[in-house]
Design a protein around this motif. Structure first.
Motif, PDB file in Angstrom:
ATOM      1  N   GLY A   1       0.786  -1.235   0.000  1.00  0.00           N
ATOM      2  CA  GLY A   1       0.000   0.000   0.000  1.00  0.00           C
ATOM      3  C   GLY A   1       0.811   1.275   0.000  1.00  0.00           C
ATOM      4  O   GLY A   1       0.278   2.346   0.256  1.00  0.00           O
ATOM      5  N   GLY A   2       2.103   1.199  -0.265  1.00  0.00           N
ATOM      6  CA  GLY A   2       2.908   2.408  -0.351  1.00  0.00           C
ATOM      7  C   GLY A   2       4.281   2.240   0.273  1.00  0.00           C
ATOM      8  O   GLY A   2       4.623   1.163   0.788  1.00  0.00           O
ATOM      9  N   LEU A   3       5.055   3.313   0.198  1.00  0.00           N
ATOM     10  CA  LEU A   3       6.426   3.295   0.704  1.00  0.00           C
ATOM     11  C   LEU A   3       6.474   3.086   2.211  1.00  0.00           C
ATOM     12  O   LEU A   3       5.582   3.530   2.949  1.00  0.00           O
ATOM     13  CB  LEU A   3       7.130   4.613   0.362  1.00  0.00           C
ATOM     14  N   ASP A   4       7.530   2.426   2.651  1.00  0.00           N
ATOM     15  CA  ASP A   4       7.817   2.198   4.069  1.00  0.00           C
ATOM     16  C   ASP A   4       6.743   1.382   4.797  1.00  0.00           C
ATOM     17  O   ASP A   4       6.610   1.484   6.004  1.00  0.00           O
ATOM     18  CB  ASP A   4       8.031   3.532   4.798  1.00  0.00           C
ATOM     19  N   ARG A   5       6.008   0.581   4.051  1.00  0.00           N
ATOM     20  CA  ARG A   5       4.988  -0.252   4.682  1.00  0.00           C
ATOM     21  C   ARG A   5       5.304  -1.745   4.568  1.00  0.00           C
ATOM     22  O   ARG A   5       4.659  -2.552   5.203  1.00  0.00           O
ATOM     23  CB  ARG A   5       3.621   0.018   4.051  1.00  0.00           C
ATOM     24  N   SER A   6       6.269  -2.086   3.737  1.00  0.00           N
ATOM     25  CA  SER A   6       6.625  -3.488   3.543  1.00  0.00           C
ATOM     26  C   SER A   6       7.961  -3.779   4.224  1.00  0.00           C
ATOM     27  O   SER A   6       8.928  -3.048   4.022  1.00  0.00           O
ATOM     28  CB  SER A   6       6.750  -3.806   2.052  1.00  0.00           C
ATOM     29  N   PRO A   7       8.026  -4.853   5.013  1.00  0.00           N
ATOM     30  CA  PRO A   7       9.304  -5.215   5.624  1.00  0.00           C
ATOM     31  C   PRO A   7      10.334  -5.680   4.593  1.00  0.00           C
ATOM     32  O   PRO A   7      11.528  -5.700   4.872  1.00  0.00           O
ATOM     33  CB  PRO A   7       8.946  -6.344   6.589  1.00  0.00           C
ATOM     34  N   ALA A   8       9.890  -6.009   3.395  1.00  0.00           N
ATOM     35  CA  ALA A   8      10.806  -6.460   2.347  1.00  0.00           C
ATOM     36  C   ALA A   8      11.444  -5.304   1.584  1.00  0.00           C
ATOM     37  O   ALA A   8      12.419  -5.506   0.855  1.00  0.00           O
ATOM     38  CB  ALA A   8      10.065  -7.361   1.367  1.00  0.00           C
ATOM     39  N   GLU A   9      10.919  -4.109   1.740  1.00  0.00           N
ATOM     40  CA  GLU A   9      11.370  -2.966   0.942  1.00  0.00           C
ATOM     41  C   GLU A   9      12.863  -2.671   1.116  1.00  0.00           C
ATOM     42  O   GLU A   9      13.594  -2.588   0.123  1.00  0.00           O
ATOM     43  CB  GLU A   9      10.549  -1.732   1.303  1.00  0.00           C
ATOM     44  N   SER A  10      13.328  -2.510   2.320  1.00  0.00           N
ATOM     45  CA  SER A  10      14.740  -2.168   2.551  1.00  0.00           C
ATOM     46  C   SER A  10      15.693  -3.282   2.137  1.00  0.00           C
ATOM     47  O   SER A  10      16.691  -3.011   1.456  1.00  0.00           O
ATOM     48  CB  SER A  10      14.968  -1.791   4.013  1.00  0.00           C
ATOM     49  N   PRO A  11      15.431  -4.543   2.515  1.00  0.00           N
ATOM     50  CA  PRO A  11      16.341  -5.607   2.062  1.00  0.00           C
ATOM     51  C   PRO A  11      16.388  -5.734   0.536  1.00  0.00           C
ATOM     52  O   PRO A  11      17.448  -5.981  -0.033  1.00  0.00           O
ATOM     53  CB  PRO A  11      15.772  -6.880   2.697  1.00  0.00           C
TER      54      PRO A  11
ATOM     55  N   PHE B   1      15.853  -3.278  -1.614  1.00  0.00           N
ATOM     56  CA  PHE B   1      16.614  -2.138  -2.126  1.00  0.00           C
ATOM     57  C   PHE B   1      18.106  -2.421  -2.018  1.00  0.00           C
ATOM     58  O   PHE B   1      18.859  -2.221  -2.966  1.00  0.00           O
ATOM     59  CB  PHE B   1      16.284  -0.848  -1.374  1.00  0.00           C
ATOM     60  N   LEU B   2      18.537  -2.887  -0.852  1.00  0.00           N
ATOM     61  CA  LEU B   2      19.953  -3.176  -0.630  1.00  0.00           C
ATOM     62  C   LEU B   2      20.450  -4.271  -1.579  1.00  0.00           C
ATOM     63  O   LEU B   2      21.507  -4.123  -2.199  1.00  0.00           O
ATOM     64  CB  LEU B   2      20.192  -3.590   0.818  1.00  0.00           C
ATOM     65  N   ALA B   3      19.682  -5.332  -1.725  1.00  0.00           N
ATOM     66  CA  ALA B   3      20.070  -6.409  -2.634  1.00  0.00           C
ATOM     67  C   ALA B   3      20.160  -5.898  -4.072  1.00  0.00           C
ATOM     68  O   ALA B   3      21.103  -6.217  -4.800  1.00  0.00           O
ATOM     69  CB  ALA B   3      19.073  -7.559  -2.546  1.00  0.00           C
ATOM     70  N   GLY B   4      19.206  -5.077  -4.475  1.00  0.00           N
ATOM     71  CA  GLY B   4      19.228  -4.510  -5.812  1.00  0.00           C
ATOM     72  C   GLY B   4      20.406  -3.581  -6.023  1.00  0.00           C
ATOM     73  O   GLY B   4      21.057  -3.604  -7.070  1.00  0.00           O
ATOM     74  N   MET B   5      20.697  -2.759  -5.020  1.00  0.00           N
ATOM     75  CA  MET B   5      21.817  -1.819  -5.142  1.00  0.00           C
ATOM     76  C   MET B   5      23.150  -2.562  -5.216  1.00  0.00           C
ATOM     77  O   MET B   5      24.012  -2.219  -6.037  1.00  0.00           O
ATOM     78  CB  MET B   5      21.822  -0.837  -3.966  1.00  0.00           C
ATOM     79  N   LEU B   6      23.333  -3.563  -4.377  1.00  0.00           N
ATOM     80  CA  LEU B   6      24.571  -4.338  -4.421  1.00  0.00           C
ATOM     81  C   LEU B   6      24.712  -5.062  -5.768  1.00  0.00           C
ATOM     82  O   LEU B   6      25.793  -5.078  -6.362  1.00  0.00           O
ATOM     83  CB  LEU B   6      24.627  -5.336  -3.264  1.00  0.00           C
ATOM     84  N   THR B   7      23.623  -5.637  -6.237  1.00  0.00           N
ATOM     85  CA  THR B   7      23.644  -6.326  -7.523  1.00  0.00           C
ATOM     86  C   THR B   7      23.941  -5.346  -8.647  1.00  0.00           C
ATOM     87  O   THR B   7      24.731  -5.633  -9.552  1.00  0.00           O
ATOM     88  CB  THR B   7      22.294  -7.034  -7.757  1.00  0.00           C
ATOM     89  N   PHE B   8      23.320  -4.176  -8.592  1.00  0.00           N
ATOM     90  CA  PHE B   8      23.545  -3.141  -9.600  1.00  0.00           C
ATOM     91  C   PHE B   8      25.011  -2.705  -9.608  1.00  0.00           C
ATOM     92  O   PHE B   8      25.636  -2.595 -10.666  1.00  0.00           O
ATOM     93  CB  PHE B   8      22.624  -1.948  -9.327  1.00  0.00           C
ATOM     94  N   LEU B   9      25.585  -2.471  -8.429  1.00  0.00           N
ATOM     95  CA  LEU B   9      26.990  -2.050  -8.353  1.00  0.00           C
ATOM     96  C   LEU B   9      27.931  -3.137  -8.867  1.00  0.00           C
ATOM     97  O   LEU B   9      28.914  -2.832  -9.554  1.00  0.00           O
ATOM     98  CB  LEU B   9      27.347  -1.645  -6.929  1.00  0.00           C
ATOM     99  N   VAL B  10      27.634  -4.385  -8.543  1.00  0.00           N
ATOM    100  CA  VAL B  10      28.440  -5.486  -9.092  1.00  0.00           C
ATOM    101  C   VAL B  10      28.360  -5.459 -10.615  1.00  0.00           C
ATOM    102  O   VAL B  10      29.369  -5.620 -11.306  1.00  0.00           O
ATOM    103  CB  VAL B  10      27.975  -6.848  -8.528  1.00  0.00           C
ATOM    104  N   GLY B  11      27.174  -5.242 -11.149  1.00  0.00           N
ATOM    105  CA  GLY B  11      27.000  -5.175 -12.592  1.00  0.00           C
ATOM    106  C   GLY B  11      27.773  -4.033 -13.230  1.00  0.00           C
ATOM    107  O   GLY B  11      28.413  -4.207 -14.279  1.00  0.00           O
ATOM    108  N   VAL B  12      27.752  -2.876 -12.604  1.00  0.00           N
ATOM    109  CA  VAL B  12      28.467  -1.714 -13.147  1.00  0.00           C
ATOM    110  C   VAL B  12      29.978  -1.949 -13.120  1.00  0.00           C
ATOM    111  O   VAL B  12      30.677  -1.653 -14.095  1.00  0.00           O
ATOM    112  CB  VAL B  12      28.083  -0.431 -12.379  1.00  0.00           C
ATOM    113  N   VAL B  13      30.482  -2.495 -12.025  1.00  0.00           N
ATOM    114  CA  VAL B  13      31.909  -2.808 -11.950  1.00  0.00           C
ATOM    115  C   VAL B  13      32.265  -3.849 -13.012  1.00  0.00           C
ATOM    116  O   VAL B  13      33.282  -3.720 -13.704  1.00  0.00           O
ATOM    117  CB  VAL B  13      32.291  -3.293 -10.532  1.00  0.00           C
ATOM    118  N   ALA B  14      31.421  -4.850 -13.169  1.00  0.00           N
ATOM    119  CA  ALA B  14      31.677  -5.880 -14.180  1.00  0.00           C
ATOM    120  C   ALA B  14      31.641  -5.297 -15.594  1.00  0.00           C
ATOM    121  O   ALA B  14      32.423  -5.716 -16.451  1.00  0.00           O
ATOM    122  CB  ALA B  14      30.660  -7.013 -14.036  1.00  0.00           C
ATOM    123  N   ILE B  15      30.779  -4.329 -15.836  1.00  0.00           N
ATOM    124  CA  ILE B  15      30.758  -3.669 -17.148  1.00  0.00           C
ATOM    125  C   ILE B  15      32.092  -2.981 -17.395  1.00  0.00           C
ATOM    126  O   ILE B  15      32.686  -3.115 -18.474  1.00  0.00           O
ATOM    127  CB  ILE B  15      29.596  -2.656 -17.245  1.00  0.00           C
ATOM    128  N   GLY B  16      32.590  -2.247 -16.392  1.00  0.00           N
ATOM    129  CA  GLY B  16      33.893  -1.598 -16.535  1.00  0.00           C
ATOM    130  C   GLY B  16      35.003  -2.581 -16.814  1.00  0.00           C
ATOM    131  O   GLY B  16      35.890  -2.333 -17.641  1.00  0.00           O
TER     132      GLY B  16
END
Length: 135
Positions: A29-39, A41-56
């Motif tokens: 029902g919106g931001l900051d209401r799901s306990p899964a939201e922060s984990p 986000f963190l998993a996505g950000m770490l995966t994204f950064l790994v991808g960017v480093v791998a692209i380089g």
């Protein structure tokens, strides 16, 4: 596993993880209401950064260490600048009066999809010159 393959899996993974995060937010029902939201986000950000480093690393494959490090630095810096431009553009387009939670998440989806698609286009392009046959 090659840097190119890591880049493909990681950039695609970030898109998937942040899509799952969006479903979790919408379902709750919106931001900051799901306990899964922060984990997620963190998993996505770490995966994204790994991808960017791998692209380089993939773009500079076969080059010396200094060039590869510059490739990683350039990829991270370039994506950070692109993220800020996209975030600024989305903020300018968002309605001022009570914007929906989607406007808060849109930059994640846009940068993740652009990175994944951009990498796929780059990785599948025809090489400018074929390597010389050794023999």
């Amino acid at each position: 596993m090659t840097a190119a393959r890591v880049a493909t899996w990681a950039t695609t993974g970030a898109v998937v993880i942040w899509a799952v995060k969006a479903v979790a937010i919408g379902t709750a029902g919106g931001l900051d209401r799901s306990p899964a939201e922060s984990p997620l986000f963190l998993a996505g950000m770490l995966t994204f950064l790994v991808g960017v480093v791998a692209i380089g690393l993939a773009v500079t494959a076969g080059r010396g260490l200094a060039v590869r490090l510059l490739g990683v630095l350039g990829a991270v810096t370039g994506l950070f600048v692109a993220w800020m431009v996209i975030d600024t553009a989305i903020a300018a387009l968002a309605p001022e009066q009570d914007p929906h939670w989607v406007w808060e998440e849109l930059q994640l989806w846009v940068i993740a999809v652009l990175t994944a698609v951009g990498w796929q286009v780059w990785a599948r392009r025809e090489p400018a010159t074929a390597p010389a046959a050794v023999g």
